[in-house]
Scaffold this motif. Structure first.
Motif: not given
Length: 168
Positions: A86-90, A97-99
């Motif tokens: 998800l981090l690659a696409c966010a 938040l994702l990190a």
């Protein structure tokens, strides 16, 4: 050479699982820089990832001590992998938040491998810590690891600020 029963599967699983540890920081740097264009954001996202990973390591270790590695590691690894994807696409708004959540889910493969090797090879003869539970091992090195993590995070933020200032 003496072969230890059960050693190869444990070692190979830990090796494959730990491959991401060496590349996650670089992947985060490149992803955040491409998404935001800011090295300050890179430093902030890496700091959040590192802080949550370090701060919650004793919690993850306690879960493993209580429920066992076979039950807890898949529960940590699945969201960790999904969050890295998800981090690659966010978008830029979701990166911090994702990190932080990905850091919270990072499976403690190193300590688990050391604990399992102590069991396989004999705690008295081969254990570095004398056969204590994983939580005790995790906490005993936590002060040194926290200082190391804090210095890496501070230097990352300082470097990001310096690069950001030089580009302005």
């Amino acid at each position: 050479m003496n072969r230890m029963p059960g050693l190869a599967p444990v070692f190979l699983a830990a090796l494959v699982g730990r491959l991401s540890y060496g590349t996650v920081a670089l992947a985060l740097v490149l992803t955040v820089r491409d998404t935001t264009g800011s090295y300050t954001s890179v430093g902030a996202v890496l700091a959040l990832f590192g802080l949550t990973a370090a701060a919650l390591a004793p919690v993850r270790a306690a879960l493993i001590d209580r429920h066992g590695a076979r039950r807890v590691l898949p529960v940590l690894a699945a969201p960790y992998a999904a969050l890295l994807l998800l981090l690659a696409c966010a978008g830029p708004r979701w990166l911090p938040l994702l990190a932080a959540v990905a850091g919270a889910c990072a499976p403690p493969l190193g300590p688990v491998l050391r604990a399992r090797l102590s069991e396989l090879l004999g705690a008295g003869r081969w254990s570095l810590r004398g056969g204590r539970p994983l939580l005790a091992r995790q906490l005993s090195g936590r002060v040194r690891a926290s200082v190391d993590t804090a210095s890496v995070i501070c230097s990352s933020v300082r470097s990001a600020r310096a690069v950001s200032r030089s580009r302005e």
